[in-house]
Design an enzyme around this catalytic site. Structure first.
Site, PDB file in Angstrom:
ATOM      1  N   GLY A  11       0.845  -1.206   0.000  1.00  0.00           N
ATOM      2  CA  GLY A  11       0.000   0.000   0.000  1.00  0.00           C
ATOM      3  C   GLY A  11       0.873   1.246   0.000  1.00  0.00           C
ATOM      4  N   ASP A  59      11.170  18.016  -7.575  1.00  0.00           N
ATOM      5  CA  ASP A  59       9.764  18.416  -7.419  1.00  0.00           C
ATOM      6  C   ASP A  59       8.852  17.264  -6.987  1.00  0.00           C
ATOM      7  OD1 ASP A  59       7.759  20.358  -7.516  1.00  0.00           O
ATOM      8  OD2 ASP A  59       7.169  19.784  -9.549  1.00  0.00           O
ATOM      9  N   ARG A  72       0.970  -4.994  -4.960  1.00  0.00           N
ATOM     10  CA  ARG A  72       1.122  -6.172  -4.095  1.00  0.00           C
ATOM     11  C   ARG A  72       1.336  -7.335  -5.066  1.00  0.00           C
ATOM     12  NH1 ARG A  72      -0.593  -3.990   0.744  1.00  0.00           N
ATOM     13  NH2 ARG A  72      -2.406  -2.617   0.662  1.00  0.00           N
ATOM     14  N   ASP A 103       5.349  -4.769   6.034  1.00  0.00           N
ATOM     15  CA  ASP A 103       5.903  -6.084   6.403  1.00  0.00           C
ATOM     16  C   ASP A 103       5.920  -7.093   5.248  1.00  0.00           C
ATOM     17  OD1 ASP A 103       3.170  -6.258   6.492  1.00  0.00           O
ATOM     18  OD2 ASP A 103       3.071  -7.089   8.524  1.00  0.00           O
ATOM     19  N   SER A 105       6.348  -6.444   2.114  1.00  0.00           N
ATOM     20  CA  SER A 105       7.457  -6.057   1.247  1.00  0.00           C
ATOM     21  C   SER A 105       8.787  -6.512   1.853  1.00  0.00           C
ATOM     22  CB  SER A 105       7.483  -4.542   1.073  1.00  0.00           C
ATOM     23  OG  SER A 105       6.188  -4.065   0.807  1.00  0.00           O
ATOM     24  N   THR A 125       4.384   2.937   5.493  1.00  0.00           N
ATOM     25  CA  THR A 125       2.985   2.485   5.577  1.00  0.00           C
ATOM     26  C   THR A 125       2.242   3.396   6.539  1.00  0.00           C
ATOM     27  OG1 THR A 125       1.514   0.781   6.497  1.00  0.00           O
ATOM     28  CG2 THR A 125       3.781   0.700   7.246  1.00  0.00           C
ATOM     29  N   ASP A 127       0.064   2.471   8.443  1.00  0.00           N
ATOM     30  CA  ASP A 127      -0.429   1.676   9.572  1.00  0.00           C
ATOM     31  C   ASP A 127       0.418   1.820  10.842  1.00  0.00           C
ATOM     32  OD1 ASP A 127      -2.306   0.792   7.766  1.00  0.00           O
ATOM     33  OD2 ASP A 127      -1.268  -1.098   7.336  1.00  0.00           O
ATOM     34  N   ASP A 129       2.764  -0.054  11.828  1.00  0.00           N
ATOM     35  CA  ASP A 129       2.713  -1.389  12.452  1.00  0.00           C
ATOM     36  C   ASP A 129       4.022  -2.169  12.300  1.00  0.00           C
ATOM     37  OD1 ASP A 129       2.578  -1.727   9.731  1.00  0.00           O
ATOM     38  OD2 ASP A 129       0.974  -3.213   9.763  1.00  0.00           O
ATOM     39  N   ARG A 171      -5.046  -1.807   9.137  1.00  0.00           N
ATOM     40  CA  ARG A 171      -4.969  -3.277   9.034  1.00  0.00           C
ATOM     41  C   ARG A 171      -5.167  -3.888  10.423  1.00  0.00           C
ATOM     42  NH1 ARG A 171      -3.381  -6.029   4.569  1.00  0.00           N
ATOM     43  NH2 ARG A 171      -2.424  -4.245   3.637  1.00  0.00           N
ATOM     44  N   HIS A 215     -23.862  14.640  21.438  1.00  0.00           N
ATOM     45  CA  HIS A 215     -23.222  13.937  20.324  1.00  0.00           C
ATOM     46  C   HIS A 215     -21.942  13.258  20.807  1.00  0.00           C
ATOM     47  CE1 HIS A 215     -20.728  17.566  20.176  1.00  0.00           C
ATOM     48  NE2 HIS A 215     -19.827  16.798  19.583  1.00  0.00           N
TER      49      HIS A 215
HETATM   50  O1  F6P Z   1      -1.387  -1.167   4.688  1.00  0.00           O
HETATM   51  C1  F6P Z   1      -1.991   0.023   4.285  1.00  0.00           C
HETATM   52  C2  F6P Z   1      -3.463  -0.174   4.106  1.00  0.00           C
HETATM   53  O2  F6P Z   1      -4.017   1.073   3.708  1.00  0.00           O
HETATM   54  C3  F6P Z   1      -4.218  -0.727   5.294  1.00  0.00           C
HETATM   55  O3  F6P Z   1      -4.475   0.236   6.277  1.00  0.00           O
HETATM   56  C4  F6P Z   1      -5.458  -1.270   4.640  1.00  0.00           C
HETATM   57  O4  F6P Z   1      -6.022  -2.321   5.389  1.00  0.00           O
HETATM   58  C5  F6P Z   1      -4.936  -1.783   3.319  1.00  0.00           C
HETATM   59  O5  F6P Z   1      -3.710  -1.103   3.077  1.00  0.00           O
HETATM   60  C6  F6P Z   1      -5.864  -1.581   2.153  1.00  0.00           C
HETATM   61  O6  F6P Z   1      -5.292  -2.184   1.055  1.00  0.00           O
HETATM   62  P1  F6P Z   1      -5.785  -1.970  -0.445  1.00  0.00           P
HETATM   63  O7  F6P Z   1      -5.395  -0.581  -0.854  1.00  0.00           O
HETATM   64  O8  F6P Z   1      -5.066  -3.015  -1.214  1.00  0.00           O
HETATM   65  O9  F6P Z   1      -7.264  -2.134  -0.413  1.00  0.00           O
END
Ligand code: F6P
Length: 319
Positions: A11, A59, A72, A103, A105, A125, A127, A129, A171, A215
């Site tokens: 991603g 740029d 991917r 991860d 990659s 990323t 995430d 993570d 994720r 709210h």
């Molecule tokens: O790992 C980045 C991420 O945006 C995650 O947060 C999400 O679950 C996933 O990729 C979405 O993947 P895709 O763009 O392949 O739908």
């Protein structure tokens, strides 16, 4: 080492371009030829490889996405795909590779390293993570995108006296949800690292109702489940006007924040230094604002954790 390559994989994340720029310019600074591999590991298999110059990365520091594009690639999980990639590296005389991604990659980078082609990973990323680094490239920008969106949702939530369930990416990690929740004063935060909180959320909403609160904002990390299911549970139990917003891929776009650009520049340059000093199978990271590196195998083996002190703080501040 005279020729190295760089690719982005998985991603995309804002700041990847700033990392590519740093890799390219640091390599050229050291008189090393640098090749850009398009479309991640798929491009490596296909030989989609181009020499890069100082001008190739002009740029781009402020641009979201990745000029090398990303993908991917299932084929690269297997020996056959990896061997095809190695053939292409041999053909172009590329002796080492820098992989910017998450991860999945880094698993590819580890395989190439084991097969004799040194790789260094840069965590990119949204995430956040990846173990072994306090922050990943893109996390800060995504966080700011989420905050901007929640601020807007809060306006309408308040006008209509509604409870909003907002689903954010991440994720299996809750970092984006936790940081966004703390930064935006959310009433509740649901993260995969702490799953048993539904009763607590309902109690909080009810307590809020009792003292006249009209709210509420609940942030749910996608790794917990569907925001729609959780919103239904709240509707059933607490009889509140509830709406759902799934922020989706907007979180992956946009111009990187200053913080992400600086992080990407530091990690990109460090990755080149690691490769040129003979290191392989490492991930460049940042811990306590110091550049560090860790074995990819260790990073992949380590379970991602969340800062539970921050989680506790978010609860204390949203009583
Ligand atoms: O790992 C980045 C991420 O945006 C995650 O947060 C999400 O679950 C996933 O990729 C979405 O993947 P895709 O763009 O392949 O739908």
């Amino acid at each position: 080492m005279k020729k190295i390559g760089v690719l982005t994989s998985g991603g995309d994340a804002p700041g990847m371009n700033a990392a590519i720029r740093a890799v390219v310019r640091k390599a050229i600074y050291h008189n090393i030829e640098i090749y850009g591999v398009k479309n991640g590991f798929q491009g490596l298999i296909d030989g989609n490889i181009e020499k890069m110059t100082i001008g190739s990365v002009g740029d781009i520091i402020q641009r979201g996405g990745t000029i090398l594009r990303s993908a991917r690639c299932d084929e690269f999980k297997y020996d056959q795909g990896q061997n095809k990639g190695i053939e292409q590296m041999k053909k172009h005389g590329i002796e080492g590779l820098i992989v910017i991604g998450g991860d999945g990659s880094f698993r590819g980078a580890q395989k190439l390293t084991e097969k004799g082609y040194p790789c260094i990973g840069i965590p990119g990323t949204i995430d956040n993570d990846i173990a072994g680094t306090d922050f990943t490239i893109g996390f800060d920008t995504a966080l700011n995108t989420v905050i901007e969106a929640i601020d807007k949702i809060r306006d309408t939530a308040s006008s209509h006296e509604r409870t909003f369930m907002i689903e954010v990416m991440g994720r299996n990690a809750g970092d984006l949800a936790l940081w966004a929740g703390l930064a935006d004063g959310a009433e509740s935060i649901l993260i995969p690292e702490k799953r048993d909180e539904m009763n607590d959320i309902i109690d909080r909403l009810k307590r809020g109702q009792e003292r006249g609160k009209k709210h509420s904002i609940i942030i749910l990390a996608e790794g917990v489940g569907s925001a729609f299911d959780y919103a239904d549970k709240i509707k059933e139990t607490a009889d509140l006007k509830t709406r759902v917003t799934v922020l989706g891929h907007i979180q992956r776009g946009g111009s990187p924040t200053a913080s992400d650009r600086v992080l990407a520049s530091r990690l990109g340059a460090q990755a080149v230094d690691l490769l040129l000093s003979g290191q392989a199978g490492k991930i460049a990271g940042i811990q306590n604002n110091q550049l560090v590196s860790h074995d990819i195998s260790e990073v992949l083996a380590e379970k991602h954790t969340i800062d539970m002190n921050m989680y506790q703080l978010s609860k204390e501040l949203s009583i």
